[in-house]
Design an enzyme around this catalytic site. Structure first.
Site, mmCIF file in Angstrom:
data_model
loop_
_atom_site.group_PDB
_atom_site.id
_atom_site.type_symbol
_atom_site.label_atom_id
_atom_site.label_comp_id
_atom_site.label_asym_id
_atom_site.label_seq_id
_atom_site.Cartn_x
_atom_site.Cartn_y
_atom_site.Cartn_z
ATOM 1 C CG ASP A 84 7.181 14.836 11.403
ATOM 2 O OD1 ASP A 84 6.798 15.921 10.927
ATOM 3 O OD2 ASP A 84 7.580 13.895 10.683
ATOM 4 N N GLY A 121 7.869 3.060 2.679
ATOM 5 C CA GLY A 121 8.455 3.815 3.779
ATOM 6 C C GLY A 121 9.951 3.930 3.538
ATOM 7 C CD GLU A 122 14.748 6.599 6.379
ATOM 8 O OE1 GLU A 122 14.110 6.746 7.422
ATOM 9 O OE2 GLU A 122 15.980 6.757 6.298
ATOM 10 C CG PHE A 123 13.524 1.810 7.718
ATOM 11 C CD1 PHE A 123 14.893 1.758 7.914
ATOM 12 C CD2 PHE A 123 12.791 2.769 8.395
ATOM 13 C CE1 PHE A 123 15.516 2.636 8.776
ATOM 14 C CE2 PHE A 123 13.411 3.652 9.255
ATOM 15 C CZ PHE A 123 14.774 3.582 9.448
ATOM 16 N N GLY A 124 11.424 0.298 3.765
ATOM 17 C CA GLY A 124 10.900 -0.784 2.940
ATOM 18 C C GLY A 124 9.425 -0.570 2.672
ATOM 19 C CD GLU A 125 7.433 -3.814 -1.338
ATOM 20 O OE1 GLU A 125 7.210 -4.874 -0.736
ATOM 21 O OE2 GLU A 125 7.571 -3.724 -2.575
ATOM 22 C CE LYS A 179 4.744 2.250 9.517
ATOM 23 N NZ LYS A 179 5.266 3.460 10.095
ATOM 24 N NE ARG A 235 4.816 15.312 6.768
ATOM 25 C CZ ARG A 235 4.693 16.559 7.164
ATOM 26 N NH1 ARG A 235 3.683 17.284 6.725
ATOM 27 N NH2 ARG A 235 5.544 17.129 7.991
ATOM 28 C CG ASN A 236 3.621 12.126 10.117
ATOM 29 O OD1 ASN A 236 3.791 11.347 9.167
ATOM 30 N ND2 ASN A 236 4.487 13.056 10.443
ATOM 31 C CG ASP A 291 4.585 8.374 10.412
ATOM 32 O OD1 ASP A 291 5.598 8.195 9.742
ATOM 33 O OD2 ASP A 291 3.453 7.971 10.079
ATOM 34 C CB ILE A 316 -1.005 0.030 1.188
ATOM 35 C CG1 ILE A 316 -0.288 -0.198 2.529
ATOM 36 C CG2 ILE A 316 -2.124 -0.956 0.986
ATOM 37 C CD1 ILE A 316 -1.192 -0.017 3.740
#
Ligand code: ACK
Length: 469
Positions: free
Chosen positions: A221, A105-109, A128, A225-226, A239, A102
């Site tokens: 943050d 992310g910074e580390f993976g899908e 995640k 969006r979070n 987040d 869906i």
């Protein structure tokens, strides 16, 4: 020795013994007294100290739920994997069924899927993943979010189901939120909700933030969006991960002091000297309110980060979005006070929004958008020099209304710049989202005309009439 001398001697011995025993007992009593009072003082002092600490943590006076624990920063653990296992359940991967990707992310899908819970039916989850080839540091940063999230237990905070760390891929499993992130959700449904529904969403976010500030966690943050939205419109804060979140956030930009910060959402003291606190989260909350009431508009539009910082310093604040009740814009302005101690605390925000929800008529007074736009034209982005109404409407993806404008006699951009929201409705724009987009653009146009007139360039900037069809 005579009898009388012997009696006198015995009397002397008795006096000496009594005096010694008495003196000794006095000494013991005195020592005990000093010990007890000293201990009491130490106890009282330490009690006062811990109360003081609690009070500062809980933001002067607001008493959180009894028994509420304090957040523990996973970075204080010598071995970060110990923190993960303390705060997150290890899930057997055979219980997870990944269905589709869906997002990234910074580390993976990020995937959606199902989690089988023993004795219960499957529940929908978001998963995640940490992509292969990661370094030890990336693994630690990835799992830090789980160590943080696992400490929270609140209906307005995203719930951690558990982690997979003993097999590959490493995963973080959280509850599934059907409507995804709040900013894109609102943009997709521009104008579709009642003010009460929007206030309900804001109330949920404030309640999640009240919980976080009560346990001493500063988000840093907070932005639409979070926030994630479920199918009942319940909003949950997500987040987490301190500095990692900021590395991950595409909005975060480097400041002159070297920090990476999402400028438009961040309080001035946090930008200037990294003073992050629940009060700086309150500033960000005000920006989230603005994002929600404008259905996902970008705060400060296309102004540069540097211009945003300067304008805030000069006292400029975002105007009320179209159709925004006065009471909500006033709350935003309170959140954006320069002096952080004067900003409302999250428990104040929740009570204020509760009052508005209980008394919906308080939401009927709207800020008249026409007068609330930026005072200074320099604060607005420059509008491109459109040559026709058609081009202008194309640029805001509203070309379907071209004939409505022309039929009503609005053939020049000059004449359009004088239109009010009622005029826009009168020519047949009935969808609230479309009215909003057109009026925002007219306001920008009007400011640009004003600016051009003030700088004496009006003559050179001709307003072309619409070409006859
Ligand atoms: O806006 P979206 O659909 O919502 O796209 C992003 C994407 O993954 C990358 O972050 C979505 N997402 C993240 N966490 C969840 C979740 N718990 N439930 C549903 N969608 C999620 C997010």
């Amino acid at each position: 020795m005579s009898d009388s001398e012997e009696a006198a001697d015995q009397g002397q011995v008795l006096v000496i013994v009594t005096a010694t025993v008495g003196g000794f007992s006095l000494l013991i009593i005195l020592t005990l007294f000093l010990l007890i009072t000293g201990r009491c003082q130490w106890y009282i002092k330490s009690k006062i100290k811990s109360e003081d600490k609690k009070r500062t943590q809980y933001q002067n006076g607001h008493v959180p739920f009894p028994g509420l624990k304090t957040y523990i920063d996973p970075d204080t653990y010598e071995d970060p994997s110990q923190a993960v296992h303390e705060f997150a359940k290890e899930i057997d991967p055979s219980r997870i069924r990944i269905e589709r990707v869906i997002g990234a992310g910074e580390f993976g899908e990020v995937c959606s899927g199902r989690l089988r819970i023993p004795g219960k039916k499957e529940i929908p989850v978001a998963i995640k993943t940490l992509k292969g080839g990661y370094t030890e540091r990336q693994r630690r940063d990835f799992l830090r979010e789980a160590s943080i999230m696992g400490q929270f237990d609140n209906p307005n905070i995203i719930r951690l189901e558990g982690v997979v760390t003993k097999s590959r891929p490493v995963m973080i499993v959280v509850e599934y939120m059907e409507n995804g992130s709040l900013d894109s959700f609102l943009r997709k449904h521009d104008g579709h909700f009642t003010v009460i529904q929007l206030v309900g969403m804001l109330r949920g976010i404030a309640s999640g933030m009240m919980y976080l500030s009560d346990i001493g966690y500063v988000h840093r943050d907070l932005a639409a969006r979070n926030i994630l939205v479920d199918d009942n419109l319940v909003c949950k804060v997500s987040d987490f991960g301190l500095s990692r979140v900021l590395e991950d956030d595409p909005e975060a930009a480097y400041t002159t002091t070297g920090g990476k910060i999402p400028i438009r959402w961040t309080a001035p003291e946090a930008i200037a000297y990294r003073k992050f606190s629940s009060a700086s989260d309150a500033w960000s909350y005000g920006i989230v309110m603005w994002e929600v009431m404008s259905y996902g508009e970008r705060p400060y539009w296309e102004m540069s980060n540097q211009d945003v910082i300067l304008s805030i310093e000069e006292g400029y604040r975002l105007p009320a979005p179209m159709g925004c009740p006065v009471a909500l814009h006033q709350l935003m302005l309170l959140c954006w006070q320069k002096e952080r101690s004067r900003r409302p605390r999250f428990n104040d925000v929740v009570s204020f929004l509760d009052k508005l929800i209980r008394n919906p008529s308080s939401l009927l007074t709207l800020v008249e958008d026409v007068h609330s736009f930026p005072e200074s034209p320099e604060d607005m982005p420059d509008y491109p020099l459109f040559i026709s109404i058609g081009d202008w409407l194309d640029s805001i993806k509203m070309s379907q209304y071209k004939n409505n404008f022309i039929a009503a006699g609005y053939t020049t951009l000059d004449s359009i710049s004088t239109m009010s929201i009622d005029d826009v409705r009168r020519i047949g724009v009935s969808l609230i989202g479309h009215q909003r987009r057109i009026v925002s653009s007219i306001q920008a146009l009007r400011l640009q005309f004003l600016h051009i007139q003030q700088s004496g360039f009006h003559e050179n900037w001709s307003i072309y009439p619409e070409e006859p069809q």
